[in-house]
Design an enzyme around this catalytic site. Structure first.
Site, short mmCIF file in Angstrom:
data_model
loop_
_atom_site.label_atom_id
_atom_site.label_comp_id
_atom_site.label_asym_id
_atom_site.label_seq_id
_atom_site.Cartn_x
_atom_site.Cartn_y
_atom_site.Cartn_z
N ASP A 304 -27.51 -45.87 -5.15
CA ASP A 304 -27.77 -46.90 -4.14
C ASP A 304 -29.23 -46.82 -3.68
OD1 ASP A 304 -27.45 -49.00 -2.38
OD2 ASP A 304 -26.35 -47.86 -0.87
N HIS A 308 -37.46 -49.19 1.33
CA HIS A 308 -37.98 -49.97 2.46
C HIS A 308 -39.40 -49.49 2.76
CE1 HIS A 308 -34.20 -51.96 3.37
NE2 HIS A 308 -33.58 -50.79 3.32
#
EC number: 3.5.2.3
Length: 427
Positions: A304, A308
């Site tokens: 996953d 960011h």
């Protein structure tokens, strides 16, 4: 083009290593033997390092198109190659969402242009991931997409999921689900438990995940669809999947390295590098995940990988986005904390990162065998380093593992017979 890998070790079924040479011709492994003396265009001395099938990650985020400040197809696949991954499957929560033919074709064009490793993208279940209108699953199934998911948001109504599963089953495609019932999220940003109380943060209840899984396994039973659970995180979810498998329902599940390695106790302050969805849960949940992986309830490991910007992650738990990066740290973290501590075998770990995801989704990858695709990862099990986020190939530096001392790093990655990553040396 022939490449001869000399003096490698390979892992055999007994979890032992044996010496081997491997000859690659074009995109295929053509010969594996104790010693190969054939002529080749290139000879690589593996110096006794471990040669493995290339790792497979069916759950990552590349952010392109629309989020190139966080990651691009190029930087994300370079990070994958460095982490030993040869096949990755990016989620469709991009801008625009790949929910029609034109957008999917554009995504494939971008992949063809910039990807360093094999990229098998998902298409969306619903238009714009809005959960209101089903995409044309039949048409999109013909484009070569890997499967269908609205990852990042749960499908909120049973009607929508039922219709999606019927369409997917008719086209022999999997439904891959981020399970989150919004009616019981209550704005949660971390697991509802001791840490949410201590830090005075809204809690994210375990029921948000397990409720949808319980609903969906019954829908999968009714439709015969292959239903795959993303990033499973709670003991209740493991129990539901275990029971569904016993009932013969076609359900599979994945778990992330961070949910295996950490629990809510790792969250000691307002550091959003520990904020992910699903969140780090209780020690009980963590133990259930490990048990579920060991007994086959959970099928394999997926990172996953969710990059960011540092600016976003500096906003703290209440306002930062969910997610951490994982492609470059997964194998050494798991090898160090599970294999070297004798909690699992090296063969188990390698299988969960290679052949198991391949088997679940019917991929022709994940094995080190003659006539198999030449996807290879050369690993130095003795190499010890401190994880340094500033050295990541990924644009994302958002990791909770910065500074951890780990062993076992990929030093070369080969995709379809082409070297796509080689460790930099001082030679």
């Amino acid at each position: 083009m022939k490449i001869l890998f000399k003096n490698a070790n390979r892992l055999i079924e007994t979890n032992e290593q044996e010496k081997c040479d491997v000859l690659v011709e074009g995109q295929q492994i053509v010969k594996i033997a104790n010693e190969i003396n054939e002529e080749a265009d290139q000879m690589i001395d593996c110096e006794g390092k471990l040669l493995l099938p290339g790792f497979i990650d069916v759950h990552i985020h590349l952010r392109e198109p629309g989020g190139e400040e966080k990651e691009t197809i190029k930087t994300g696949t370079e990070a994958a190659a460095r982490g030993g991954y040869t096949t990755v499957c990016p989620m469709p929560n991009t801008n625009p969402v790949p929910d029609n033919m034109e957008k999917v074709e554009d995504l494939f064009d971008r992949i063809e242009k910039d990807a360093v490793v094999r990229v098998l993208p998902y298409a969306a279940i619903t238009n714009g991931l809005a959960g209101e209108e089903l995409t044309d699953i039949t048409t999109l199934s013909q484009t070569g997409v890997f499967g269908f998911t609205d990852d990042g948001v749960g499908i909120q109504t049973a009607d929508m999921m039922l219709r999606a599963m019927k369409e997917a089953q008719a086209n022999n495609m999997p439904i891959v689900a981020h399970c989150e019932d919004n009616s019981v999220v209550y704005g949660g940003v971390c697991h509802e438990g001791e840490v949410s109380k201590r830090l005075n943060l809204p809690g994210h209840h375990s029921l948000t995940e397990s409720l949808q899984i319980a609903r969906d396994v019954l829908l999968a039973e009714a439709t015969g669809c292959h239903y795959h659970v993303c990033h499973i995180s709670t003991k209740e979810s493991v129990r539901v999947v275990r029971d569904a498998k016993k009932a013969g329902i076609h359900v599979t599940a994945e778990v992330t390295p961070h949910h295996l390695l950490l629990n809510e106790e790792a969250v000691v302050n307002d550091d959003a590098n520990f904020k992910m969805n699903p969140p780090l849960r209780s020690k009980e949940d963590q133990n259930a995940l490990i048990e579920g992986l060991l007994d086959g309830t959970i099928d394999f490991i997926a990172t996953d990988h969710a990059p960011h910007t540092e600016e976003e992650k500096k906003k703290g738990f209440l306002h930062a986005p969910f997610g951490i990066v994982g492609l470059e740290t997964a194998f050494p973290l798991l090898y160090t904390h599970f294999v070297k501590t004798n909690r699992i075998t090296l063969k188990q770990l390698v299988d969960w990162m290679t052949i198991k995801p391949a088997e679940v989704f019917g991929l022709p990858y994940g094995t080190l065998q003659e006539n198999a695709p030449a996807d290879l990862t050369l690993v130095d099990l003795d190499k010890q380093l401190e994880i340094d986020k500033e050295t990541f190939y990924s644009k994302g530096k958002n990791t909770p593992f910065h500074g951890w001392e780990v062993y076992g790093f990929p030093i070369m990655t080969v995709v379809d017979g082409e070297i796509v990553f080689k460790e930099e040396t001082n030679d």
